[in-house]
Design a protein around this motif. Structure first.
Motif, mmCIF file in Angstrom:
data_model
loop_
_atom_site.group_PDB
_atom_site.id
_atom_site.type_symbol
_atom_site.label_atom_id
_atom_site.label_comp_id
_atom_site.label_asym_id
_atom_site.label_seq_id
_atom_site.Cartn_x
_atom_site.Cartn_y
_atom_site.Cartn_z
ATOM 1 N N GLY A 81 -7.887 3.993 4.804
ATOM 2 C CA GLY A 81 -7.348 4.949 3.844
ATOM 3 C C GLY A 81 -5.837 4.999 3.919
ATOM 4 N N GLY A 115 -10.843 -3.358 2.396
ATOM 5 C CA GLY A 115 -11.368 -1.999 2.435
ATOM 6 C C GLY A 115 -12.864 -1.968 2.226
ATOM 7 N N TYR A 138 -12.862 2.021 2.727
ATOM 8 C CA TYR A 138 -11.634 2.651 2.229
ATOM 9 C C TYR A 138 -12.036 3.962 1.560
ATOM 10 C CZ TYR A 138 -7.262 3.225 -0.372
ATOM 11 O OH TYR A 138 -6.083 3.703 -0.884
ATOM 12 N N ARG A 167 -4.057 1.116 -5.622
ATOM 13 C CA ARG A 167 -4.585 -0.199 -5.238
ATOM 14 C C ARG A 167 -4.294 -1.184 -6.359
ATOM 15 N NH1 ARG A 167 -10.425 0.093 -2.638
ATOM 16 N NH2 ARG A 167 -9.954 -2.105 -2.520
#
Length: 188
Positions: free
Chosen positions: A58, A120, A130, A148
């Protein structure tokens, strides 16, 4: 007076229970009543994520008196290598040119960070690790948002994220451990 007796009785009951547990566990182990071991060749890795590299867990951000900080939280393992590029055009995400979309964050300039040998997504258990939003906006002096900018690709083993920047003089990227993370400080 009654409350003191109740506390003493409760303390005695807890002590007796703890004592019984300490005796019962070794006896159960001696009698062969422990949890069965994994069968030979069985995979125990189902509980451990496999991101084909380091897991990106994260992101988070904060502002400080002279800089804004963006942190990429990582799982165990080696801290991935990173490359950066800057651009003035808005960030896009995901797919080939025909399926890309603009990441909904705005800034005067954008910093793109690509982590190599990191994703992720847990490929062993087919689920994302993620946990942050795909994009966020911030009302900080220098950091205006994050998003992202890449899709999950097990063969590429890359995780890309972009930062929308406002007025800033410079940035610095460093790695920290215990827990693993990559830190981006954006100076004002």
């Amino acid at each position: 007076m009654h409350s003191i007796k109740a506390v003493r009785l409760l303390a005695s009951a807890v002590a007796v229970t703890a004592s019984a547990l300490c005796i019962a566990v070794p006896q159960a182990q001696a009698a062969g009543l422990t949890a069965p071991a994994a069968a030979p060749g069985a995979s125990v890795a189902a509980a451990t994520p496999d991101c084909y590299g380091t897991c990106v867990l994260g992101v988070r951000a904060a502002t400080h008196p002279t800089f804004d900080r963006f942190v990429i939280d990582l799982g165990e393992g080696p801290i991935p290598q990173w490359t950066t590029t800057t651009q003035t055009t808005p960030l896009t995400c995901c797919g080939d040119e025909s399926s890309e979309h603009v990441v909904p964050i705005t800034g005067k300039q954008y910093l793109k960070i690509k982590l190599s040998k990191a994703t992720g997504f847990d490929f062993a258990n087919s689920k994302p690790v993620y946990t942050s939003p795909d994009y966020s906006t911030y009302n900080f002096p220098s950091l205006k948002g994050q998003g992202r900018t890449g899709s999950t690709d097990p063969e590429g083993r890359e995780f890309t994220i972009g930062l929308a920047l406002g007025d800033h003089s410079s940035y610095r990227i460093s790695k920290l451990t215990a827990p693993n993370r990559i830190v981006v400080d954006i100076n004002r």
